[in-house]
Design a protein around this motif. Sequence first.
Motif: not given
Length: 241
Positions: A113, A116-117, A110, A166-167, A75-78, A163
């Motif tokens: 993520c 991170i984005s 998510a 999320n980002v 989930q964190s890194f898609m 995805w």
Amino acid sequence: MANVVILVLIIGLASGWLYLLTTLAPSIEKEKEVVLQFPNSLAELKEIAETLKTYYEKNYVYVLLLFCSAYLYKQSFMIPGSALLNLLAGALFGSMLALPIVCILTAIGASVCFLISKNFGKEILEKYFPNQILSLQRKVQSNSHRLLYFLLFLRIFPVTPNWFINVASPIAGVPLHLFFLTVLVGLLPYNLVCVQAGEVLTSLTTLSDLLSPSMLLTLSLGATLFLVPTIISRDRHEHGS
């Protein structure tokens, strides 16, 4: 440059932790040794599920920790394939336990993520997806007075890929607390269908079996229910202005 180094370090630490967990797997006697890795097909998933069920009987804490770590990593890194992990959760834990587990993990992963984005991906996204980002920003702004219902609708009826939501959400101005809540609640119907299917994993032949008419009807009805308050809120807003 510093951001790139930090991101690589985060990915490296997460990958190292996941690799360490796979090396700590309990030893069992099997005719065919199964490598613990992300499944890429239903056939691989069924083999891994069989192995993890045996592990679960000996050390349920290990299996739960491994599953949670793998799910958060995806989930964190898609990384595609969360549907297979939802099926695996149903097969391992049963739908009653699997549903809250995958819903919470989906929301946490998510959100990671999202962060991170927000901290590392803004320039890349605005460079390669300028029109999509601008479109989402406008939708968020126009639905600011009913943002909760709008985000829930996007999750239950995913016209826009999850995805990308999320980002793009942090760049579009979506608050983290609303983002977390709408992922947790909005993906519940889909997660429920997946974990219930996981309980009868052996009867599934393809992933398209998940997209049955009954499932699509359930998701459509759920999306409609969340759309109703949005319509009512819009009407009130228009009449009040």
